[in-house]
Scaffold this motif. Structure first.
Motif, mmCIF file in Angstrom:
data_model
loop_
_atom_site.group_PDB
_atom_site.id
_atom_site.type_symbol
_atom_site.label_atom_id
_atom_site.label_comp_id
_atom_site.label_asym_id
_atom_site.label_seq_id
_atom_site.Cartn_x
_atom_site.Cartn_y
_atom_site.Cartn_z
ATOM 1 N N ILE A 1 30.005 73.159 27.719
ATOM 2 C CA ILE A 1 29.508 74.123 26.746
ATOM 3 C C ILE A 1 30.450 74.101 25.543
ATOM 4 N N SER A 2 29.927 74.507 24.417
ATOM 5 C CA SER A 2 30.730 74.574 23.205
ATOM 6 C C SER A 2 30.874 76.018 22.775
ATOM 7 N N ALA A 3 32.102 76.426 22.490
ATOM 8 C CA ALA A 3 32.332 77.799 22.046
ATOM 9 C C ALA A 3 31.707 78.052 20.681
ATOM 10 N N LEU B 1 28.066 84.698 25.192
ATOM 11 C CA LEU B 1 28.356 85.193 26.537
ATOM 12 C C LEU B 1 27.188 85.011 27.504
ATOM 13 N N PRO B 2 25.917 85.200 27.098
ATOM 14 C CA PRO B 2 24.809 84.959 28.038
ATOM 15 C C PRO B 2 24.794 83.528 28.580
ATOM 16 N N GLU B 3 25.024 82.554 27.694
ATOM 17 C CA GLU B 3 25.050 81.153 28.141
ATOM 18 C C GLU B 3 26.220 80.906 29.093
ATOM 19 N N VAL B 4 27.364 81.513 28.779
ATOM 20 C CA VAL B 4 28.537 81.369 29.646
ATOM 21 C C VAL B 4 28.228 81.915 31.038
ATOM 22 N N ARG B 5 27.622 83.091 31.100
ATOM 23 C CA ARG B 5 27.308 83.707 32.396
ATOM 24 C C ARG B 5 26.315 82.867 33.189
ATOM 25 N N GLN B 6 25.354 82.283 32.492
ATOM 26 C CA GLN B 6 24.362 81.443 33.181
ATOM 27 C C GLN B 6 25.038 80.214 33.792
ATOM 28 N N VAL B 7 25.896 79.556 33.027
ATOM 29 C CA VAL B 7 26.593 78.377 33.534
ATOM 30 C C VAL B 7 27.475 78.742 34.717
ATOM 31 N N LEU B 8 28.152 79.892 34.632
ATOM 32 C CA LEU B 8 29.031 80.323 35.725
ATOM 33 C C LEU B 8 28.225 80.673 36.981
ATOM 34 N N ALA B 9 27.051 81.272 36.791
ATOM 35 C CA ALA B 9 26.199 81.595 37.947
ATOM 36 C C ALA B 9 25.727 80.321 38.637
ATOM 37 N N HIS C 1 39.136 77.891 21.773
ATOM 38 C CA HIS C 1 39.836 78.894 20.973
ATOM 39 C C HIS C 1 38.878 79.741 20.140
ATOM 40 N N ARG C 2 37.622 79.275 20.009
ATOM 41 C CA ARG C 2 36.654 80.045 19.222
ATOM 42 C C ARG C 2 36.001 81.163 20.031
ATOM 43 N N PHE C 3 36.207 81.184 21.342
ATOM 44 C CA PHE C 3 35.717 82.301 22.147
ATOM 45 C C PHE C 3 36.630 83.505 21.938
ATOM 46 N N ASN C 4 36.037 84.701 21.891
ATOM 47 C CA ASN C 4 36.855 85.905 21.769
ATOM 48 C C ASN C 4 37.423 86.297 23.133
ATOM 49 N N LYS C 5 38.201 87.373 23.161
ATOM 50 C CA LYS C 5 38.901 87.752 24.393
ATOM 51 C C LYS C 5 37.921 88.053 25.533
ATOM 52 N N ALA C 6 36.836 88.766 25.223
ATOM 53 C CA ALA C 6 35.868 89.107 26.277
ATOM 54 C C ALA C 6 35.221 87.854 26.856
ATOM 55 N N GLN C 7 34.905 86.908 26.000
ATOM 56 C CA GLN C 7 34.301 85.668 26.480
ATOM 57 C C GLN C 7 35.294 84.859 27.305
ATOM 58 N N PHE D 1 48.669 80.885 20.522
ATOM 59 C CA PHE D 1 48.183 81.806 19.506
ATOM 60 C C PHE D 1 46.720 82.173 19.717
ATOM 61 N N GLU D 2 45.928 81.225 20.218
ATOM 62 C CA GLU D 2 44.478 81.381 20.211
ATOM 63 C C GLU D 2 43.869 81.803 21.543
ATOM 64 N N LEU D 3 44.571 81.599 22.666
ATOM 65 C CA LEU D 3 44.017 81.951 23.975
ATOM 66 C C LEU D 3 44.775 83.136 24.552
#
Length: 450
Positions: free
Chosen positions: A89-91, A96-104, A124-130, A155-157
């Motif tokens: 996946i690309s950040a 977040l919906p796509e991330v959750r689907q891939v993780l499921a 690094h382009r994902f925010n803290k919640a993601q 710095f970014e993660l």
């Protein structure tokens, strides 16, 4: 039991597709660790990461390196050697919906006894919640997380993600390494362009390798364009490469790690009196698109911080160079900045004033709001004079030698302090001689007074 082929959500990333319509860089993607170039420290025979990959005992990791150094390829090879499914996946493109689907999906495969390598490009382009969404899955082993970034992970993660992953620093490929890949593509009739029977000399191959600027993918793209221009059985000449490489640019990130590394290099080369190296880094930053106004400001800071009173002309020259650039712009004004960098690096150096001001600020913080000694207070009104403001002040011009040696300028609670320690460099040597004499005389006058 024979290993099954890993499953990929994007077959274009994996398969050794012989379809000539696919970019050469994709067709020539390394099929095993031996075909990887430019990462000897990480992947040389016997290296810890290589042993881990070859044994299939891989760990979650963050791959930090410049574009085209092989981050995606290494993630693909991790899945291949670990006999795992691969998902990418690309950040930039995924929320977040796509991330959750891939993780499921990975969790379902894990329940079936199948492992998943989840490759997250531009993590690094994902925010803290993601980023936090990956944590429980990494901990449970549901996924082998592989994040790719061109930015400094510290710095970014977020720290939670970093604590669960190992960071592997990947380096830009050298021109020689890229040349190896280009030659391989020229010789390979199955995946590369060997069937075209092109002719190219070592000199031209090196020109392409250098123009790639550490990016293997970029080098293969240049070669493919040159091959198209040369035609079947043709020769890639310097004239061909002039067309292909005319508009190439160097790697530079105006707000990232490379930017700060390069301004640090410029500053430190000025400080170490190396005008040639300073000029190189100035040219690199201008070439990369750095704002010349920013460089003028930083050079002015160097004049104050690192040259100081050893050569007061440096600050004047910095302001004049800055003003010259504002009047002329690029490219004419760039020369004023270049001359300034050469002068700053070549002239005498002293950080005595910089250090003295720092010590004074520390005393201000430590001693708080101290009263001004009464003899040097301002007394513009009759009442203030009656209260003793200015009483006992000695007008230095009326004193023999022009300095009232027994008159302090510090609050009583502090006593005399010495912040400024001139060096023997440049004009500061004369200041040192005078101040040493005055300080000794002041100390002697103070002893007599006490």
């Amino acid at each position: 039991m024979a290993k099954r082929e890993p499953q990929f959500d994007d077959p274009d990333l994996l398969t050794v597709d012989r379809d000539a319509s696919r970019p050469l860089a994709e067709r020539m993607r390394p099929r095993d660790l031996d075909e990887m170039v430019g990462q000897r420290r990480l992947l040389a025979p016997g290296a810890a990461l290589r042993r881990s990959i070859e044994s299939g005992h891989v760990h979650s990791m963050v791959l930090w390196g410049p574009p085209g150094c092989g981050k995606t390829t290494l993630a693909l090879l991790l899945a291949k050697y670990a006999d795992a499914d691969f998902r990418a996946i690309s950040a930039v493109l995924s929320g977040l919906p796509e991330v959750r689907q891939v993780l499921a999906e990975a969790a379902r495969r894990f329940a079936e006894g199948r492992r998943t390598v989840l490759f997250v490009d531009e993590v690094h382009r994902f925010n803290k919640a993601q980023q936090d969404a990956f944590l429980p899955h990494i901990e449970r082993g549901t996924i082998l997380f592989v994040g790719a970034t061109t930015e400094n992970p510290s710095f970014e993660l977020n720290s939670a993600l970093l604590s669960r992953c190992r960071v592997h620093v990947m380096e830009a490929a050298s021109a020689d390494d890229i040349a190896v890949t280009l030659r391989r593509a020229l010789d390979d009739a199955e995946r590369g362009i060997g069937e075209r029977e092109l002719h190219i000399g070592d000199e031209q191959l090196l020109l392409i390798s250098r123009a790639a600027d550490g990016d293997v993918r970029r080098g293969l793209t240049f070669l493919e364009i040159a091959a198209d221009l040369a035609g079947e059985g043709g020769t890639i000449t310097n004239a061909t490469l002039e067309q292909v490489l005319a508009d190439r640019s160097r790697r530079f990130d105006k707000g990232g790690e490379q930017f700060y590394d390069q301004i640090s290099a410029l500053h430190k080369c000025v400080r170490s009196s190396n005008p040639d190296a300073a000029l190189y880094w100035l040219a690199r930053m201008l070439d990369g698109g750095c704002d010349p106004g920013y460089l003028a400001r930083r050079l002015t800071r160097m004049a104050v911080e690192d040259i100081g009173l050893a050569d007061p002309r440096a600050l004047q020259m910095a302001i004049e160079a800055w003003d010259t650039y504002d009047r002329l712009g690029s490219p004419e004004g760039d020369l004023a900045l270049a001359q300034l960098a050469i002068y700053l690096a070549s002239t005498a150096k002293s950080n005595a004033a910089y250090k003295a001001f720092g010590e004074a600020k520390r005393d201000v913080a430590e001693y708080g709001t101290q009263d001004v000694p009464i003899h040097i207070r301002n007394a513009p009104t009759k009442l203030m004079k009656q209260l003793g403001y200015g009483s006992g002040y000695q007008y230095d011009h009326d004193v023999a030698g022009g300095v009232a040696l027994d008159q302090t300028g510090f609050p009583d609670a502090m006593g005399e302090r010495v912040y400024y320690q001139p060096t023997e460099a440049g004009m500061e040597a004369r200041l040192k001689e005078k101040l040493d004499r005055l300080r000794a005389a002041r100390e002697e006058a103070g002893d007599r007074k006490s």
